[in-house]
Structures are given as structure tokens and as C-alpha cells.
Design a protein around this motif. Sequence first.
Motif, PDB file in Angstrom:
ATOM      1  N   GLU A  15       0.825  -1.205   0.000  1.00 46.35           N
ATOM      2  CA  GLU A  15       0.000   0.000   0.000  1.00 46.35           C
ATOM      3  C   GLU A  15       0.863   1.261   0.000  1.00 46.35           C
ATOM      4  O   GLU A  15       0.495   2.279  -0.579  1.00 46.35           O
ATOM      5  CB  GLU A  15      -0.960   0.008   1.195  1.00 46.35           C
TER       6      GLU A  15
ATOM      7  N   GLU B  48      -9.894   1.597   0.706  1.00 49.10           N
ATOM      8  CA  GLU B  48     -10.865   2.663   0.398  1.00 49.10           C
ATOM      9  C   GLU B  48     -11.418   2.474  -1.008  1.00 49.10           C
ATOM     10  O   GLU B  48     -12.620   2.623  -1.237  1.00 49.10           O
ATOM     11  CB  GLU B  48     -10.208   4.038   0.523  1.00 49.10           C
TER      12      GLU B  48
ATOM     13  N   TYR C  17      -2.849   4.840  -4.534  1.00 50.89           N
ATOM     14  CA  TYR C  17      -4.221   4.799  -4.050  1.00 50.89           C
ATOM     15  C   TYR C  17      -4.266   4.010  -2.743  1.00 50.89           C
ATOM     16  O   TYR C  17      -3.332   3.295  -2.398  1.00 50.89           O
ATOM     17  CB  TYR C  17      -5.149   4.147  -5.079  1.00 50.89           C
ATOM     18  N   LYS C  18      -5.362   4.145  -2.029  1.00 51.15           N
ATOM     19  CA  LYS C  18      -5.586   3.394  -0.790  1.00 51.15           C
ATOM     20  C   LYS C  18      -6.424   2.167  -1.138  1.00 51.15           C
ATOM     21  O   LYS C  18      -7.600   2.294  -1.503  1.00 51.15           O
ATOM     22  CB  LYS C  18      -6.296   4.250   0.256  1.00 51.15           C
TER      23      LYS C  18
END
Length: 135
Positions: free
Chosen positions: A31, A40, A36-37
Amino acid sequence: MEGFWENIIVVTAARYSVVILCTLVFLAIFELLTSYKNWEEIKKGNFAVAMATGGKIFGIATIFRYSIEHNDTLLQSIGWGVFGYILLLVGYVIFQFLTPFMKIDEEIGKGNNAVAFISMMISAGLAFVIGASIG
């Protein structure tokens, strides 16, 4: 106490627990490398991120599968699993490096399923190669 570590249920629970913990740590490292997450985006329904993340999970699990199969002790399994993960991580970085005409993370983050599918297959394929090489 000596027989305790020879019990197949205890050994299985120990290996299972270690693999879960390592998977969480390794996914956190992945991550850090992405723009990006993961969770999420998955929560929002980004199937591309789900495929790429699923490929990483499958890759990590496959490497540990071979590591457990080919090593007698938990410590050896962890060592080879970590080494295999590092190789998987290097493969991920090489994949990004070899595709300078597009930013892999951005494409996956935008929901590009084709790029995510290739990423997933690279993770799975490398995991089989890495796993087969584990001693």
C-alpha cells in the motif's frame, strides 16, 4: 511441552497465524508503494484495485504455501516466505519500470480492469515461480 510443538493442530494454528500476520504486514508495504488506498478503493467498488490486491494476496499465500511445504520449522518457513515476498515486491517494481508508457498504479486507481488483470496475473505467475524455487 516438547510434544506440544509436534501436535499438528498447534503447528497448523501457528503457521496460519504467522501467514495472516505476514500478509497484513506485506499488504501494508504494498500500500505504501501504490498511489491509491487499497481498502478505500475496494470499499467504493473499484474492481481493478480489488483484482490487483487479490493478486497480491494470492501471490503472498502461494509463496508461503511452498515455504511451509518445503521447510520443517516455522522459522525457516517465515524466512523463505519473507525472501519470496521480497522477490514478489521486486517483480512488482520491475513491472512498473518496464511499462514507462503508462503509470500502472494510476491506471489501476482509475479502474482500468485490463491493467489490473495483468497485474494480478503477474503476481500469481511470479508467486508460482518463486515458490517452486524455495528451498
